[in-house]
Design an enzyme around this catalytic site. Structure first.
Site, PDB file in Angstrom:
ATOM      1  N   THR A 128       0.768  -1.180   0.202  1.00  0.00           N
ATOM      2  CA  THR A 128      -0.043   0.015   0.135  1.00  0.00           C
ATOM      3  C   THR A 128       1.094   1.278  -0.183  1.00  0.00           C
ATOM      4  O   THR A 128       1.850   1.417   0.681  1.00  0.00           O
ATOM      5  CB  THR A 128      -0.957   0.239   1.173  1.00  0.00           C
TER       6      THR A 128
ATOM      7  N   ARG B 188     -10.503 -10.936  -3.503  1.00  0.00           N
ATOM      8  CA  ARG B 188     -10.160 -10.428  -2.253  1.00  0.00           C
ATOM      9  C   ARG B 188     -10.044  -8.909  -2.111  1.00  0.00           C
ATOM     10  O   ARG B 188      -9.416  -8.218  -3.007  1.00  0.00           O
ATOM     11  CB  ARG B 188      -9.130 -11.120  -1.431  1.00  0.00           C
TER      12      ARG B 188
ATOM     13  N   GLY C  77      -9.425  -5.692   0.407  1.00  0.00           N
ATOM     14  CA  GLY C  77      -8.565  -5.280   1.608  1.00  0.00           C
ATOM     15  C   GLY C  77      -9.371  -4.026   2.258  1.00  0.00           C
ATOM     16  O   GLY C  77     -10.540  -3.814   1.931  1.00  0.00           O
ATOM     17  N   ASP C  78      -8.660  -3.533   2.999  1.00  0.00           N
ATOM     18  CA  ASP C  78      -8.968  -2.187   3.785  1.00  0.00           C
ATOM     19  C   ASP C  78      -8.948  -1.155   2.769  1.00  0.00           C
ATOM     20  O   ASP C  78      -9.955  -0.332   3.071  1.00  0.00           O
ATOM     21  CB  ASP C  78      -8.208  -1.907   5.150  1.00  0.00           C
TER      22      ASP C  78
ATOM     23  N   HIS D 190      -2.246  -4.974   7.390  1.00  0.00           N
ATOM     24  CA  HIS D 190      -2.730  -6.104   7.115  1.00  0.00           C
ATOM     25  C   HIS D 190      -4.141  -5.858   7.001  1.00  0.00           C
ATOM     26  O   HIS D 190      -4.909  -5.471   8.302  1.00  0.00           O
ATOM     27  CB  HIS D 190      -2.508  -7.152   8.163  1.00  0.00           C
TER      28      HIS D 190
HETATM   29  N1  GLY Z   1      -3.633  -2.821   3.396  1.00  0.00           N
HETATM   30  C1  GLY Z   1      -3.597  -3.605   2.148  1.00  0.00           C
HETATM   31  C2  GLY Z   1      -4.202  -4.885   1.970  1.00  0.00           C
HETATM   32  O1  GLY Z   1      -4.574  -5.254   2.988  1.00  0.00           O
HETATM   33  O2  GLY Z   1      -4.702  -5.125   1.086  1.00  0.00           O
END
Ligand code: GLY
Length: 260
Positions: free
Chosen positions: A187, A215, A217-218, A240
């Site tokens: 990121t 998937r 992510g955040d 994460h």
């Molecule tokens: N922070 C990036 C991800 O988990 O995709």
């Protein structure tokens, strides 16, 4: 703000992902150099009268174009060894925001997020829908190979599963424990304040190595990948994704609990 003149000092902050920078000089130099280059690009926008949102978009584009970072060109590979990217952008005056998730074959996902913000009634477009929107907007589709770096291929070979990648990237160790060299980070992002007092943030990522196709992510989620509001400030997160999303929900719950 300058206390004597009342003028607002344009400001930009950029990050290239969460990780312990290895001691290898070359690696550290390319990472720090890449972040400095993005700061310069974003700052130029601000001092030339550009808005905070223009500045964060320009800075993040610069990081997406730099193969050193896990975003755009340089993104990690998913379990199918493909690139799927997430990005978000937001401005803190009216709280307008745009985001894309699981988007493929786009060189600058954050600029596509900007188009979602500026040209649609939506906040988040994903997968095929995001790519269809890109075509509609005249954003060129690039072959996936142009986004894949030798380093991303190497990392995918080294970390065969998502769990391996998480362990390697985010494992918490005791302070005096020998820390193996981390093989990557996730990121990129930027926050900015312009001379009118408006703030903005942008975040972009290839996600996490060996993630499942689809998937998310955040990063593309408002409030998880970052947030901004002129009355409060701006933040762009990294780390994460699954952990961040859970903690953010927990914090929101606590705020609600203690404010009722
Ligand atoms: N922070 C990036 C991800 O988990 O995709």
């Amino acid at each position: 703000m300058d206390d004597t003149t009342g003028e607002i000092t344009p400001t930009i902050l950029v990050h290239g992902g969460a990780w312990a920078m290895p001691d290898e000089t070359e690696l550290a130099e390319t990472n720090v150099g890449g972040v400095k280059a993005a700061v310069k690009v974003g700052y130029e926008v601000l001092v030339n009268g550009g808005s905070a949102v223009d500045a964060v978009e320009s800075a993040v584009r610069c990081l997406e174009d730099n193969p050193v970072f896990n975003a755009g060109h340089g993104s990690v590979l998913n379990s199918l060894k493909e690139v799927e990217m997430d990005a978000v952008i937001m401005e803190g005056d009216h709280l307008n925001a745009g985001a894309v998730a699981c988007v493929q074959n786009i060189a600058n996902p954050d600029s596509l997020a900007r188009l979602v913000m500026d040209k649609t009634d939506h906040v988040l477009l994903v997968g095929q829908g995001a790519n269809m929107f890109a075509t509609e907007m005249g954003v060129p589709s690039v072959p996936m190979e142009t986004l894949v770096t030798p380093n991303a291929v190497k990392r995918r070979e080294e970390m065969k599963t998502y769990n391996q990648a998480i362990k390697k990237q985010y494992e918490i160790r005791k302070i005096d424990e020998a820390v193996p060299v981390q093989t990557g980070h996730d990121t990129v992002g930027a926050v900015a304040l312009d001379s009118k007092g408006n703030v903005a943030f942008a975040t972009s990522t290839g996600g996490i190595n060996a993630k499942r196709p689809g998937r998310v992510g955040d990063s593309p989620l408002i409030g998880s990948g970052g947030y901004c509001d002129n009355r409060v400030g701006a933040v762009s997160t990294t780390g994460h994704g699954e952990a961040i999303m859970k903690v953010i929900q927990h914090k929101k719950h606590l705020i609600k609990l203690y404010s009722t």
